[in-house]
Design a protein around this motif. Structure first.
Motif, PDB file in Angstrom:
ATOM      1  N   ASN A  78     -12.896   3.833   6.334  1.00  0.00           N
ATOM      2  CA  ASN A  78     -12.061   2.893   5.587  1.00  0.00           C
ATOM      3  C   ASN A  78     -12.948   1.954   4.774  1.00  0.00           C
ATOM      4  N   TRP A 127      -0.689  -1.130   6.505  1.00  0.00           N
ATOM      5  CA  TRP A 127      -0.139   0.076   5.879  1.00  0.00           C
ATOM      6  C   TRP A 127       1.352  -0.109   5.611  1.00  0.00           C
ATOM      7  N   GLN A 172      -2.031   6.038   6.750  1.00  0.00           N
ATOM      8  CA  GLN A 172      -2.804   4.844   7.062  1.00  0.00           C
ATOM      9  C   GLN A 172      -3.941   4.648   6.061  1.00  0.00           C
ATOM     10  N   ASN A 243       4.592   5.802  17.269  1.00  0.00           N
ATOM     11  CA  ASN A 243       3.503   4.921  17.709  1.00  0.00           C
ATOM     12  C   ASN A 243       3.364   4.858  19.228  1.00  0.00           C
TER      13      ASN A 243
END
Length: 334
Positions: A78, A127, A172, A243
């Motif tokens: 990232n 996100w 994400q 999740n």
């Protein structure tokens, strides 16, 4: 087409052993991890390779006579993370990978677009999944401004080094579908930023990887042969945006993703799972996928990425390579 595998699955073995595995499986090469979420286990001398042509030559000599080559560098991470301990490190890995690729005569670096925080001063990425409200669009405007500035700079660096950067369309991340990569290219006027077409993440988003390939055409620079299986029993209750992950404790085996971020345990009742090639979609599907990619670039690399937890590394690669080799024959592009 050229066929290989992403080497992270064999980080417990030496580079020479990984090269032999590729040769034994009838594959053309190995995509080498060069930083990001994972350390550059099979190219620890990456800085020396950039600085000294003799080191690059010595590294390349390890592949000579094996029938196996380098199928790109991979620094998935990232680079837009708002925590500089992570974001700056991963951004540096992208730049370093581009320079190392050039030093090794490579033209492809795989990474992710990244995901910023939602506002100035944020410490965690944000996100936006479904921007139905105006505040969510405000967040996206802020994130796209950050992304455009970063990727404009990376595009120029890639151009200067004769390298193309292929972004995995991975949830994400800010760029995770066909619309988003077109938006990034339009915002930056990029010529050297495109897509690594990993079918797996498109599958579970209910996108069609072959349709995406035909839509994006020359924006597809690189590809991953990676499969998933939808677990209908759980998906019909929880959907695919699930999740149900468990946080692993420090005394459990876990993978560091940078700073104090760690990979979580996959849900036991998952809505979908990564599976070895062929366990979600048959060889004929992958033959059609190969044909779509080959129509874009006959020299493109398609590399197996193995994350099937039911199969250990080498057995998983053997299953995937058998399906990929069958698909090559079905496609008539072997």
């Amino acid at each position: 087409m050229k066929y290989g595998f992403y080497n992270a699955v064999l980080h417990d073995r030496s580079l020479d052993e990984a090269i032999k595995v590729a040769a034994d499986l009838g594959l053309d090469g190995i995509e080498i991890n060069s930083g990001g979420f994972l350390p550059p286990v099979h190219i620890p001398e990456i800085d020396e390779i950039i600085a000294d042509p003799s080191v690059a030559k010595k590294y390349l000599a390890r592949f000579e006579g094996t029938g196996v080559g380098i199928g790109g560098l991979n620094c998935n991470g990232n680079p837009l993370h708002p925590n500089p301990v992570i974001g700056s490190k991963h951004a540096g890995d992208v730049r370093r990978s581009i320079r190392a690729a050039a030093a090794l005569g490579q033209t492809r670096v795989v990474t992710m677009s990244g995901l910023p925080g939602g506002e100035p001063g944020a410490t965690h990425p944000n996100w936006i999944v479904n921007a139905w409200n105006s505040a969510a669009l405000d967040v996206l405007d802020y994130q796209w401004e950050i992304a455009a500035a970063f990727w404009s700079d990376i595009d120029q660096l890639a151009k200067d080094n004769g390298v193309k950067v292929a972004l995995e369309l991975h949830p994400q991340n800010l760029v995770f579908n066909a619309r988003d990569i077109r938006k990034l290219v339009d915002l930056t006027d990029a010529t050297n930023i495109g897509v690594e077409l990993d079918a797996s993440h498109l599958f579970w988003q209910q996108a069609d990887p072959i349709a995406v390939a035909r839509e994006l055409g020359p924006l597809i620079f690189h590809a991953a042969a990676k499969d998933i299986r939808i677990n209908t029993k759980h998906a019909r209750l929880n959907g695919v945006l699930d999740n149900g992950f468990r946080r692993l404790s420090p005394d459990e085996q876990r993978t560091n993703l940078g700073g104090d971020e760690w990979a979580n345990e996959w849900p036991k009742d998952s809505s979908w799972d990564f599976v070895a090639l062929g366990r979600g979609h048959d060889a004929q599907y992958w033959a059609d996928f190969i044909q779509a990619l080959d129509d874009i670039d006959a020299n493109m690399w398609l590399n197996i990425e193995h994350e099937d937890v039911e199969l250990a590394g080498l057995p998983g690669l053997e299953v995937a390579a058998a399906v990929l080799n069958e698909a090559r024959q079905l496609a008539g592009r072997d």
